[in-house]
Scaffold this active site. Structure first.
Site, PDB file in Angstrom:
ATOM      1  N   TYR A 164      39.231 -10.968  -5.708  1.00 41.38           N
ATOM      2  CA  TYR A 164      39.529 -10.252  -6.953  1.00 41.38           C
ATOM      3  C   TYR A 164      38.220  -9.991  -7.708  1.00 41.38           C
ATOM      4  O   TYR A 164      37.402 -10.907  -7.876  1.00 41.38           O
ATOM      5  CB  TYR A 164      40.491 -11.088  -7.795  1.00 41.38           C
ATOM      6  CG  TYR A 164      40.817 -10.467  -9.124  1.00 41.38           C
ATOM      7  CD1 TYR A 164      41.587  -9.309  -9.201  1.00 41.38           C
ATOM      8  CD2 TYR A 164      40.351 -11.008 -10.308  1.00 41.38           C
ATOM      9  CE1 TYR A 164      41.873  -8.717 -10.414  1.00 41.38           C
ATOM     10  CE2 TYR A 164      40.644 -10.426 -11.533  1.00 41.38           C
ATOM     11  CZ  TYR A 164      41.398  -9.275 -11.578  1.00 41.38           C
ATOM     12  OH  TYR A 164      41.678  -8.693 -12.778  1.00 41.38           O
ATOM     13  N   ASP A 194      43.879 -18.984  -4.703  1.00 41.63           N
ATOM     14  CA  ASP A 194      44.458 -18.012  -5.636  1.00 41.63           C
ATOM     15  C   ASP A 194      45.681 -17.414  -4.933  1.00 41.63           C
ATOM     16  O   ASP A 194      45.549 -16.650  -3.985  1.00 41.63           O
ATOM     17  CB  ASP A 194      43.415 -16.941  -5.968  1.00 41.63           C
ATOM     18  CG  ASP A 194      43.926 -15.899  -6.965  1.00 41.63           C
ATOM     19  OD1 ASP A 194      45.152 -15.731  -7.070  1.00 41.63           O
ATOM     20  OD2 ASP A 194      43.092 -15.244  -7.612  1.00 41.63           O
ATOM     21  N   LYS A 229      51.131 -11.028 -12.763  1.00 41.37           N
ATOM     22  CA  LYS A 229      51.574 -10.201 -11.644  1.00 41.37           C
ATOM     23  C   LYS A 229      53.009 -10.572 -11.237  1.00 41.37           C
ATOM     24  O   LYS A 229      53.906 -10.375 -12.024  1.00 41.37           O
ATOM     25  CB  LYS A 229      50.564 -10.336 -10.487  1.00 41.37           C
ATOM     26  CG  LYS A 229      49.085 -10.320 -10.944  1.00 41.37           C
ATOM     27  CD  LYS A 229      48.621  -8.991 -11.514  1.00 41.37           C
ATOM     28  CE  LYS A 229      47.284  -9.054 -12.226  1.00 41.37           C
ATOM     29  NZ  LYS A 229      46.162  -9.562 -11.459  1.00 41.37           N
TER      30      LYS A 229
HETATM   31  C1  LIG Z   1      44.867 -10.147 -11.787  1.00 37.78           C
HETATM   32  C2  LIG Z   1      44.266 -11.190 -10.915  1.00 37.78           C
HETATM   33  C3  LIG Z   1      43.504 -12.242 -11.440  1.00 37.78           C
HETATM   34  C4  LIG Z   1      43.158 -12.328 -12.916  1.00 37.78           C
HETATM   35  O1  LIG Z   1      44.281 -12.562 -13.708  1.00 37.78           O
HETATM   36  P1  LIG Z   1      44.451 -12.015 -15.220  1.00 37.78           P
HETATM   37  O2  LIG Z   1      45.826 -12.484 -15.554  1.00 37.78           O
HETATM   38  O3  LIG Z   1      44.313 -10.531 -15.165  1.00 37.78           O
HETATM   39  O4  LIG Z   1      43.394 -12.653 -16.041  1.00 37.78           O
HETATM   40  C5  LIG Z   1      43.040 -13.215 -10.567  1.00 37.78           C
HETATM   41  N1  LIG Z   1      43.273 -13.142  -9.252  1.00 37.78           N
HETATM   42  C6  LIG Z   1      44.005 -12.147  -8.704  1.00 37.78           C
HETATM   43  C7  LIG Z   1      44.247 -12.128  -7.231  1.00 37.78           C
HETATM   44  C8  LIG Z   1      44.519 -11.137  -9.504  1.00 37.78           C
HETATM   45  O5  LIG Z   1      45.211 -10.141  -8.952  1.00 37.78           O
END
Ligand SMILES: *Cc1c(COP(=O)(O)O)cnc(C)c1O
Length: 384
Positions: free
Chosen positions: A103, A175, A200
């Site tokens: 990311y 993640d 997400k």
């Molecule tokens: C969006 C995202 C993040 C960051 O999260 P936020 O809620 O936008 O701060 C981290 N890792 C991945 C894989 C993401 O898609």
């Protein structure tokens, strides 16, 4: 309630949740308060100040711990705030091994913020877990992986990398934003910390920014909770409530994301103007066997290239879609379309970007849960 024995669909609805003790409200109230009244100094009901604890957040944290098969969860104001808290476990001189397909915001916080504090980050190809060994030395304190990756949908073998991390007493962070707990539980594969951008799939309705960490180890939880409280990037109770509401339908949403994703990936692959399609459900995906082993489905994230590999050709498609909205982010009920080269990954120099497979025409889809026939018709008229 301890719902650890239940299956995921039941846990998503019941884990951590109990009727409100004062009214019986079935849905956890939004405790919109900054402080709590004490009977005498230190004589209170477990809540002192809302940066430290909030009952709405507590319920969400217990629910998330349960659905990721962890013991503890900590919630943050965004996914990046959660990443920031994990990075603060490190000290100057420490080294971190990071999967290079990552990311963009994570790459940015590591290279532009934490590198300034004397922490070294090695960005490596983790498609083969054995690559990790060559970068381990006595300063290595953390391994960081994302799987599936953004936007090329590469798969990292969590169990294999976690086994190497364990041998060397290194903290392994996964993640899990792209897979969500519906498709994959990294703690079961040996990871130490699971991170979510709950913005997400967990939230799922594109209406809140939120982050979470889940772990099993009590000492690690205590260190991270200290950082959460000291640095203060906590979510508000209304945001915690929105995530709590979102996760109740995670399983039904994800089921449809997966079905629609599969249909669209296969349709794209058969299209004469489409070049390569990236989706970990294809049997010839380089790590399909690993995906099959560690995931319960292949999700609704798909990337593809055009045979006419140019920014202009990609722009024509982006301009023409009607149901797929042009936007960053992913994981909501509505379908989104994006262009990594000019949007999420625009800060990477073109040469490096193309070397890593992010060619000019690469288009990323976050397939929503609309009727798949309508989605395919929309792509058909857009690609031409
Ligand atoms: C969006 C995202 C993040 C960051 O999260 P936020 O809620 O936008 O701060 C981290 N890792 C991945 C894989 C993401 O898609």
């Amino acid at each position: 309630m301890n719902n650890q024995q239940h299956k995921l669909a039941t846990k998503l609805i019941h884990a951590g949740v109990a009727p409100d003790p004062t009214t019986g409200a079935i849905m956890t109230p939004i405790y919109q308060t900054s402080t709590y009244v004490q009977n005498a100094p230190g004589d209170h009901k477990g809540y002192e100040y809302a940066r430290t604890q909030n009952p709405t957040r507590t319920v969400l944290q217990n629910a998330l711990a349960s659905i990721e098969n962890g013991k503890y969860a900590l919630c943050f104001g965004s996914g990046m705030a959660a990443t920031d808290a994990v990075a603060k476990l490190l000290l100057p001189g420490d080294e971190v091994i990071v999967a290079n397909d990552l990311y963009g915001g994570t790459y940015r916080i590591f290279t532009k913020v934490f590198a300034n504090y004397g922490i070294t980050f090695h960005f490596i190809d983790m498609n083969n877990p054995e690559n990790v060994r060559g970068y381990i030395n006595e300063h290595t304190k953390m391994i960081w992986a994302e799987t599936p990756t953004n936007p090329l949908l590469n798969i990292v073998d969590i169990a294999a990398v976690a086994a190497i991390a364990k041998q060397h007493n290194i903290i392994m962070v996964v993640d899990n934003t792209f897979a969500s707990p519906y498709l994959q539980n990294p703690l079961d594969q040996g990871a130490d910390i699971v991170l979510h951008s709950a913005t997400k799939y967990l939230g799922g309705h594109s209406d809140v920014v939120h982050g979470a960490l889940i772990m099993k180890d009590a000492a690690l939880e205590e260190r991270l909770r200290f950082i959460q409280n000291s640095c203060g990037a906590v979510p508000g109770p209304h945001d915690a409530w929105l995530i709590l509401r979102g996760i109740k339908t995670l399983h039904v949403r994800m089921q449809r994301h997966c079905e629609n994703g599969e249909a669209i990936a296969k349709w794209l692959r058969a299209h004469p103007k489409v070049g390569k399609v990236f989706w970990c459900g294809f049997e010839d995906h380089p790590n399909h066997e690993v995906a099959k082993r560690q995931m319960r489905g292949f999700g609704g994230m798909i990337s593809f290239t055009l045979k006419n590999d140019s920014i202009e050709a990609a722009n024509e498609v982006l301009k023409r879609t009607e149901l797929f909205s042009l936007a960053e982010s992913l994981g909501g009920v509505e379908s989104l379309i994006g262009h990594p080269a000019t949007m999420t990954h625009a800060s990477i120099p073109r040469e490096d970007r193309i070397k890593n497979g992010l060619v000019d025409s690469l288009i990323r889809l976050s397939v929503g849960i609309e009727d798949v026939d309508d989605l395919i018709k929309d792509l058909e008229q857009a690609i031409g």
